[in-house]
Design a protein around this motif. Structure first.
Motif, PDB file in Angstrom:
ATOM      1  N   GLU A 195      47.334  48.842  45.301  1.00 27.06           N
ATOM      2  CA  GLU A 195      46.730  48.597  43.986  1.00 27.06           C
ATOM      3  C   GLU A 195      45.966  49.828  43.509  1.00 27.06           C
ATOM      4  O   GLU A 195      46.008  50.187  42.325  1.00 27.06           O
ATOM      5  CB  GLU A 195      45.771  47.404  44.063  1.00 27.06           C
ATOM      6  N   ARG A 196      45.271  50.460  44.443  1.00 25.09           N
ATOM      7  CA  ARG A 196      44.510  51.661  44.097  1.00 25.09           C
ATOM      8  C   ARG A 196      45.408  52.690  43.418  1.00 25.09           C
ATOM      9  O   ARG A 196      45.031  53.297  42.413  1.00 25.09           O
ATOM     10  CB  ARG A 196      43.907  52.256  45.369  1.00 25.09           C
ATOM     11  N   ALA A 339      44.691  46.141  49.369  1.00 27.76           N
ATOM     12  CA  ALA A 339      45.669  45.307  48.680  1.00 27.76           C
ATOM     13  C   ALA A 339      46.792  46.155  48.086  1.00 27.76           C
ATOM     14  O   ALA A 339      46.574  47.256  47.594  1.00 27.76           O
ATOM     15  CB  ALA A 339      44.985  44.498  47.581  1.00 27.76           C
ATOM     16  N   PRO A 343      47.431  45.126  40.314  1.00 31.54           N
ATOM     17  CA  PRO A 343      45.997  44.817  40.272  1.00 31.54           C
ATOM     18  C   PRO A 343      45.744  43.523  39.507  1.00 31.54           C
ATOM     19  O   PRO A 343      46.450  43.204  38.550  1.00 31.54           O
ATOM     20  CB  PRO A 343      45.406  46.025  39.536  1.00 31.54           C
ATOM     21  N   GLN A 344      44.735  42.786  39.928  1.00 28.28           N
ATOM     22  CA  GLN A 344      44.366  41.557  39.250  1.00 28.28           C
ATOM     23  C   GLN A 344      43.362  41.870  38.146  1.00 28.28           C
ATOM     24  O   GLN A 344      42.425  42.649  38.357  1.00 28.28           O
ATOM     25  CB  GLN A 344      43.755  40.563  40.240  1.00 28.28           C
ATOM     26  N   VAL A 347      39.383  42.502  38.620  1.00 36.01           N
ATOM     27  CA  VAL A 347      39.111  42.700  40.050  1.00 36.01           C
ATOM     28  C   VAL A 347      39.294  44.170  40.392  1.00 36.01           C
ATOM     29  O   VAL A 347      40.292  44.783  40.026  1.00 36.01           O
ATOM     30  CB  VAL A 347      40.037  41.836  40.927  1.00 36.01           C
ATOM     31  N   THR A 348      38.314  44.739  41.082  1.00 33.42           N
ATOM     32  CA  THR A 348      38.372  46.131  41.504  1.00 33.42           C
ATOM     33  C   THR A 348      38.540  46.196  43.013  1.00 33.42           C
ATOM     34  O   THR A 348      37.799  45.548  43.750  1.00 33.42           O
ATOM     35  CB  THR A 348      37.080  46.875  41.115  1.00 33.42           C
ATOM     36  N   THR A 349      39.517  46.951  43.467  1.00 40.16           N
ATOM     37  CA  THR A 349      39.681  47.182  44.899  1.00 40.16           C
ATOM     38  C   THR A 349      38.862  48.399  45.284  1.00 40.16           C
ATOM     39  O   THR A 349      39.133  49.516  44.823  1.00 40.16           O
ATOM     40  CB  THR A 349      41.155  47.409  45.269  1.00 40.16           C
ATOM     41  N   CYS A 357      37.754  46.034  49.995  1.00 41.28           N
ATOM     42  CA  CYS A 357      37.231  44.787  49.404  1.00 41.28           C
ATOM     43  C   CYS A 357      37.648  44.668  47.941  1.00 41.28           C
ATOM     44  O   CYS A 357      37.648  45.649  47.194  1.00 41.28           O
ATOM     45  CB  CYS A 357      35.703  44.761  49.496  1.00 41.28           C
ATOM     46  N   ARG A 358      37.994  43.437  47.548  1.00 41.04           N
ATOM     47  CA  ARG A 358      38.352  43.165  46.150  1.00 41.04           C
ATOM     48  C   ARG A 358      37.122  42.565  45.477  1.00 41.04           C
ATOM     49  O   ARG A 358      36.716  41.441  45.756  1.00 41.04           O
ATOM     50  CB  ARG A 358      39.550  42.234  46.097  1.00 41.04           C
ATOM     51  N   THR A 360      34.731  41.426  42.266  1.00 43.54           N
ATOM     52  CA  THR A 360      34.700  40.891  40.900  1.00 43.54           C
ATOM     53  C   THR A 360      33.279  40.999  40.369  1.00 43.54           C
ATOM     54  O   THR A 360      32.323  40.597  41.053  1.00 43.54           O
ATOM     55  CB  THR A 360      35.142  39.426  40.876  1.00 43.54           C
TER      56      THR A 360
END
Length: 455
Positions: A195-196, A339, A343-344, A347-349, A357-358, A360
């Protein structure tokens, strides 16, 4: 035939081979030799000028060249002998090796062997894209090597097929160097990279990502002129009537990796028929006694840190084999905790440690999902004023390249303008120590450019 004996001989001087050398010496091997076919040890790390390495092994984020430098130093400090420009061409079941060097043939008898031969990229032929055979079609790793070590720009209007991490990273690298990345096509329903990297390599620059899409045709005679993109069904088959042409001069393929095991097969090592990886037991020993395998030659791994951990264990067991000691089970198989995929929203990875950690952010600024205060701080910065460490190369007076990076993050919206400044700069003449300031605050942001490679 004159042979030189070594307790442990390691084939391959990438992160796995260097860690194996360190592990073998620390476990009591009297003589350890690493044979590396390239002119420097470190393997693929030298062309990986981006950061993100070392979070597990060194507890800090390093570029590929920085990681290679540390691993080489540890192997040398342990007492291993590193020989470059040595291409192993023969390995027998009784652990005799032949290597071609500039000084002629080298013959070795090893008490134990560690295969750390890494992997190679799947090519256009492996995925059978129809069409002509023009210039301008590269694997992502080849393009990375040309740009980051030879200062050669591969194209200006680029399509990428495949969304693994190397493909995503090259999308960013090409954009920073002034190319237009038209899109990334991915056959699966979700990107394969972290995701990053989806965020920092595509979203940061507005690069489109087309899922369940593949290249079904190539156009061009002497040079690539365009590709046909088609949607695919659930089984990965192109859907008739969905093809559309995208005009481009370059196609990069990031479509998977294959363990490189020709030498292993020559020695009779059993290979996995699906992956081509060397089959080992829980001690990292192959089907041939005294021959061990680690890292990407055994199974393609997603972090150099994991390759190093496994390489160290293989080296230890190779030394134990020579000394007639009981072998130790390898560490548990590890995968990246960060992750992967899309990306959601909201939500920040966090990328500050391997936990990924994800996080919010709640309406009043509170953070949820972070394992430490740094995760909350990172998420707040991403929401308000995101910054990125900028990595690139500067040309030396002799024409070679010096990998460099910013001493701290620069504002995300300044990345392209900062790169425009650096493209007009050159590295200083003479030796440049690791970590030395090369350019002092060239952007007026209080951020220096420091050496992240040898020079």
């Amino acid at each position: 035939m004159n042979e030189t004996y070594y307790d442990v001989v390691i084939v391959g001087g990438g992160p796995g081979g260097l860690a194996a050398a360190q592990g073998a010496k620390e476990a009591g091997a009297s003589s350890v030799l690493v044979l590396e076919r390239e002119d420097q040890v470190g393997g693929i790390l030298h062309q990986c000028i981006h950061d993100g390495f070392g979070l597990i092994r060194y507890r800090e984020t390093l570029t590929g060249p920085e990681y290679a430098h540390r691993a080489q130093g540890e192997a040398l400090a342990a007492g291993a002998h590193l020989r470059t420009g040595a291409m192993v061409t023969r390995l027998t079941p009784d652990r005799r090796l032949t290597a071609v060097t500039r000084q002629g043939l080298l013959h070795c008898q090893a008490g134990a062997v560690v295969l750390a031969t890494g992997c190679r990229e799947r090519t256009r032929g492996a995925i059978a894209i129809p069409g002509t055979r023009p210039a301008g079609v590269y694997t992502a790793g080849t393009a990375q090597n040309l740009m980051n070590t030879k200062n050669l720009m591969v194209g200006r209007r680029v399509v990428l097929l495949g969304s693994g991490d190397i493909g995503l990273i090259m999308a960013r690298r090409l954009t920073l160097e002034g190319a237009q990345v038209l899109c990334v096509a991915e056959q699966r329903p979700a990107p394969g990279g972290l995701e990053r990297n989806v965020v920092q390599c595509l979203y940061d620059f507005g690069i489109p990502l087309h899922l369940q899409t593949t290249v079904t045709r190539i156009f061009g005679a002497r040079r690539l002129e365009g590709v046909e993109l088609s949607q695919v069904d659930g089984a990965g088959r192109p859907i008739p009537g969905t093809g559309r042409r995208v005009d481009c001069d370059t196609l990069l393929l990031s479509v998977g990796l294959i363990p490189e095991n020709e030498i292993a097969a020559q020695a009779g090592v059993s290979l996995d028929p699906g992956s081509n990886g060397a089959v080992t037991d829980r001690f990292l020993q192959t089907s041939v006694p005294g021959i061990f395998a680690c890292g990407n030659s055994r199974k393609v791994m997603d972090l150099a840190d994991f390759v190093s951990v496994q390489g160290h264990a293989a080296g230890e067991n190779a030394a134990r084999f020579v000394q007639g000691q009981a072998l130790v089970p390898m560490p548990p198989e590890t995968t990246n905790a960060m992750a992967k995929g899309l990306p959601q929203p909201g939500v920040t990875t966090c990328v500050l440690c391997p936990k990924g950690c994800r996080v919010t952010l709640l309406p009043h600024g509170e953070a949820q999902g972070n394992g430490c205060p740094k995760g909350a701080d990172y998420a707040r910065q991403e929401a308000t004023a995101p910054k990125r460490v900028l990595t690139t190369t500067l040309k030396r007076p002799d024409g070679t390249l010096l990998p460099v990076k910013t001493s701290a993050g620069v504002p995300k919206d300044r990345l392209l303008s900062c790169m425009a400044v650096l493209r007009r700069c050159a590295a200083p003449a003479g030796p440049v120590p690791w970590g030395q300031v090369v350019l002092s605050d060239p952007f007026g942001l209080g951020v220096d450019i420091i050496a992240a490679g040898e020079g």
